[in-house]
Design an enzyme around this catalytic site. Structure first.
Site, PDB file in Angstrom:
ATOM      1  N   ARG A 186      55.805 -16.418 -29.660  1.00 20.95           N
ATOM      2  CA  ARG A 186      55.339 -15.870 -30.921  1.00 20.95           C
ATOM      3  C   ARG A 186      55.280 -14.434 -30.710  1.00 20.95           C
ATOM      4  O   ARG A 186      54.550 -13.946 -29.862  1.00 20.95           O
ATOM      5  CB  ARG A 186      54.071 -16.521 -31.091  1.00 20.95           C
ATOM      6  CG  ARG A 186      52.951 -15.680 -32.298  1.00 20.95           C
ATOM      7  CD  ARG A 186      51.846 -16.133 -32.775  1.00 20.95           C
ATOM      8  NE  ARG A 186      52.217 -17.278 -33.532  1.00 20.95           N
ATOM      9  CZ  ARG A 186      51.428 -17.896 -34.633  1.00 20.95           C
ATOM     10  NH1 ARG A 186      50.158 -17.342 -34.825  1.00 20.95           N
ATOM     11  NH2 ARG A 186      51.661 -18.809 -35.427  1.00 20.95           N
ATOM     12  N   HIS A 195      58.798 -18.423 -39.594  1.00 18.31           N
ATOM     13  CA  HIS A 195      58.097 -19.103 -39.230  1.00 18.31           C
ATOM     14  C   HIS A 195      58.470 -20.787 -39.335  1.00 18.31           C
ATOM     15  O   HIS A 195      58.008 -21.363 -40.167  1.00 18.31           O
ATOM     16  CB  HIS A 195      56.400 -19.199 -39.868  1.00 18.31           C
ATOM     17  CG  HIS A 195      55.323 -19.763 -39.123  1.00 18.31           C
ATOM     18  ND1 HIS A 195      55.465 -20.218 -37.995  1.00 18.31           N
ATOM     19  CD2 HIS A 195      54.067 -19.736 -39.157  1.00 18.31           C
ATOM     20  CE1 HIS A 195      54.296 -20.667 -37.361  1.00 18.31           C
ATOM     21  NE2 HIS A 195      53.461 -20.337 -38.314  1.00 18.31           N
ATOM     22  N   GLN A 244      56.017 -23.903 -39.249  1.00 18.69           N
ATOM     23  CA  GLN A 244      55.378 -24.121 -40.295  1.00 18.69           C
ATOM     24  C   GLN A 244      56.109 -24.742 -41.375  1.00 18.69           C
ATOM     25  O   GLN A 244      55.721 -25.848 -42.014  1.00 18.69           O
ATOM     26  CB  GLN A 244      54.791 -22.625 -40.549  1.00 18.69           C
ATOM     27  CG  GLN A 244      53.843 -22.836 -41.704  1.00 18.69           C
ATOM     28  CD  GLN A 244      52.552 -23.567 -41.414  1.00 18.69           C
ATOM     29  OE1 GLN A 244      51.914 -23.069 -40.709  1.00 18.69           O
ATOM     30  NE2 GLN A 244      52.104 -24.405 -42.507  1.00 18.69           N
ATOM     31  N   ASP A 278      49.950 -17.691 -48.614  1.00 17.10           N
ATOM     32  CA  ASP A 278      49.630 -17.561 -47.412  1.00 17.10           C
ATOM     33  C   ASP A 278      48.841 -16.145 -47.394  1.00 17.10           C
ATOM     34  O   ASP A 278      48.403 -15.816 -48.227  1.00 17.10           O
ATOM     35  CB  ASP A 278      51.146 -17.143 -46.673  1.00 17.10           C
ATOM     36  CG  ASP A 278      51.091 -16.583 -45.300  1.00 17.10           C
ATOM     37  OD1 ASP A 278      49.958 -16.481 -44.569  1.00 17.10           O
ATOM     38  OD2 ASP A 278      51.961 -16.137 -44.736  1.00 17.10           O
ATOM     39  N   CYS A 304      49.450 -22.506 -45.579  1.00 11.93           N
ATOM     40  CA  CYS A 304      49.836 -22.543 -44.067  1.00 11.93           C
ATOM     41  C   CYS A 304      48.444 -22.316 -43.148  1.00 11.93           C
ATOM     42  O   CYS A 304      48.514 -22.546 -41.961  1.00 11.93           O
ATOM     43  CB  CYS A 304      50.734 -21.432 -43.539  1.00 11.93           C
ATOM     44  SG  CYS A 304      50.447 -19.847 -43.698  1.00 11.93           S
ATOM     45  N   ARG A 312      51.857 -30.110 -38.013  1.00  8.50           N
ATOM     46  CA  ARG A 312      52.448 -29.475 -37.200  1.00  8.50           C
ATOM     47  C   ARG A 312      52.547 -29.766 -35.746  1.00  8.50           C
ATOM     48  O   ARG A 312      53.615 -29.965 -35.150  1.00  8.50           O
ATOM     49  CB  ARG A 312      51.563 -28.058 -36.800  1.00  8.50           C
ATOM     50  CG  ARG A 312      51.332 -26.854 -38.020  1.00  8.50           C
ATOM     51  CD  ARG A 312      52.592 -26.304 -38.351  1.00  8.50           C
ATOM     52  NE  ARG A 312      53.017 -25.438 -37.274  1.00  8.50           N
ATOM     53  CZ  ARG A 312      52.505 -24.400 -36.917  1.00  8.50           C
ATOM     54  NH1 ARG A 312      51.762 -23.629 -37.771  1.00  8.50           N
ATOM     55  NH2 ARG A 312      53.174 -23.816 -35.929  1.00  8.50           N
TER      56      ARG A 312
HETATM   57  N1   CP Z   1      49.687 -21.608 -39.375  1.00 12.36           N
HETATM   58  C1   CP Z   1      49.674 -20.949 -38.139  1.00 12.36           C
HETATM   59  O1   CP Z   1      50.763 -20.678 -37.627  1.00 12.36           O
HETATM   60  O2   CP Z   1      48.497 -20.905 -37.668  1.00 12.36           O
HETATM   61  P1   CP Z   1      48.115 -19.796 -36.409  1.00 12.36           P
HETATM   62  O3   CP Z   1      48.619 -18.586 -36.692  1.00 12.36           O
HETATM   63  O4   CP Z   1      46.421 -20.383 -36.159  1.00 12.36           O
HETATM   64  O5   CP Z   1      48.873 -20.579 -35.240  1.00 12.36           O
HETATM   65  N1  NVA Z   2      52.069 -14.535 -42.598  1.00 13.20           N
HETATM   66  C1  NVA Z   2      51.133 -14.886 -41.726  1.00 13.20           C
HETATM   67  C2  NVA Z   2      51.317 -16.146 -41.218  1.00 13.20           C
HETATM   68  C3  NVA Z   2      50.133 -16.502 -40.333  1.00 13.20           C
HETATM   69  C4  NVA Z   2      50.384 -17.988 -40.031  1.00 13.20           C
HETATM   70  C5  NVA Z   2      51.091 -13.933 -40.433  1.00 13.20           C
HETATM   71  O1  NVA Z   2      52.273 -13.607 -39.997  1.00 13.20           O
HETATM   72  O2  NVA Z   2      50.206 -13.361 -39.887  1.00 13.20           O
END
Ligand code: CP
Ligand code: NVA
Length: 312
Positions: A115, A142, A145, A231, A271, A299
């Site tokens: 990540r 993502h 997701q 989101d 999400c 997930r």
């Molecule tokens: N939806 C999602 O990816 O959540 P987190 O940021 O908690 O991993």
């Molecule tokens: N668009 C959001 C998704 C979080 C799961 C972010 O990048 O923070």
């Protein structure tokens, strides 16, 4: 591809999961088939253990609740061990290159879940290393997701082909980008309702190539929708823009008035994490929490399927 196919003889062998764009219809169907098996068999004695004797690393440069925990639990349930590496704690955080990190870790571990900010980092890791790489969120995408979201929709609606999904809010974010590809791969119609400066880039729309509509008109977008999706308005890394974003995105809130304009029985998806009173109201979130937390649960099952297909 309607996501329900159970008869996949020879899906292309996935090496990495970096973007939804690179997935084939049969691969998505195979992920869903395995995810269904994992969900049904969870906690039962004869679970597959494809990661027996393996160690997978999670390299995270951003916060996470769902992704981190579902990957750590999933890896353990598949018989492997996981190693959580915050970039603050490894030399990459002090400037060691992604490529050298990939070459070193490939000598020790069997797979990596990353990540981070730049999509090019996960691509460079995959290029320089010799182990499978999973994109656990970048600024661009993502994929885990969206695969869990599509799987949730198949569970709830059976078939995806021709369904209308509408993404409200920051249409230029990672989740929306991956949705553009996901909708195209599954023959869904996707609308993005967003103000001009938060609409998906033209190159993303062109690359995704599906049935995509982009508009500022929330009523037009919601009309006849099967799914309303939202989101956070302030993605990780965009905190400095928070004040402006909250103001500009306010008309794109998912609320009761918007739901009235969609199909009766419309599904509302998020999400998570959710910011109640911002991108979604408390009443709508409460009424649709079953779907939203099913998404979060899925997930785990979907990622176990992805890892199983990638594990060497
Ligand atoms: N939806 C999602 O990816 O959540 P987190 O940021 O908690 O991993
Ligand atoms: N668009 C959001 C998704 C979080 C799961 C972010 O990048 O923070």
């Amino acid at each position: 591809m309607d996501g329900t196919c159970d008869e996949i003889d020879d899906p292309r062998i996935m090496k990495h999961l970096l973007t939804v764009e690179q997935l084939s219809g049969p691969e998505i169907a195979e992920i869903f088939k395995l995810a269904r098996e994992f969900k049904k068999g969870r906690g039962k004695a004869k679970q597959k253990q494809p990661l027996k004797g393996q160690t997978w690393a999670l390299i995270f440069n951003k916060a996470s609740t769902r992704t981190r925990v579902s990957f750590e639990v999933g890896i353990r349930e598949l018989g492997g061990s996981s190693l959580y590496l915050s970039t603050n704690d490894i030399q990459m955080g002090r400037g060691e290159t992604v490529a050298d990190t990939a070459r070193v870790l490939s000598r020790y571990i069997h797979g990596v879940v990353i990540r981070t900010y730049a999509q090019s980092d996960v691509e460079q890791f995959a290029e320089a290393g010799t182990i499978p790489v999973i994109n656990a969120l970048t600024d661009d995408e993502h994929p885990c997701q969206i695969l869990a979201d599509l799987f949730t929709l198949v569970e709830k609606r059976g078939t995806l082909k021709g369904k209308k999904v509408v993404f409200f809010g920051d249409g230029a974010c990672n989740v929306c980008n991956s949705w553009l590809f996901g909708a195209a791969k599954t023959d869904m119609e996707i609308w993005v309702a967003a103000p001009k400066q938060f609409q998906p880039g033209k190159e993303w729309v062109k690359r995704a190539g599906g049935n995509i509509h982009v508009t500022e008109d929330v009523s037009l977008a919601a009309k006849n929708a099967d799914v309303l999706y939202t989101d956070v308005w302030v993605s990780m890394g965009k905190e400095a823009e928070a004040v402006d974003r909250l103001k500009i995105l306010a008309p794109y809130q998912v609320n009761a008035a918007l739901l009235k304009q969609a199909k009766p029985g419309v599904l509302v998806m998020h999400c998570l994490p959710a910011y109640i009173g911002k991108e979604i109201t408390a009443d709508v979130f409460q009424a649709h929490q079953k779907t939203i937390f099913d998404q979060a649960e899925n997930r785990l099952h979907v990622q176990k399927a992805i890892i199983t297909l990638l594990a060497k």
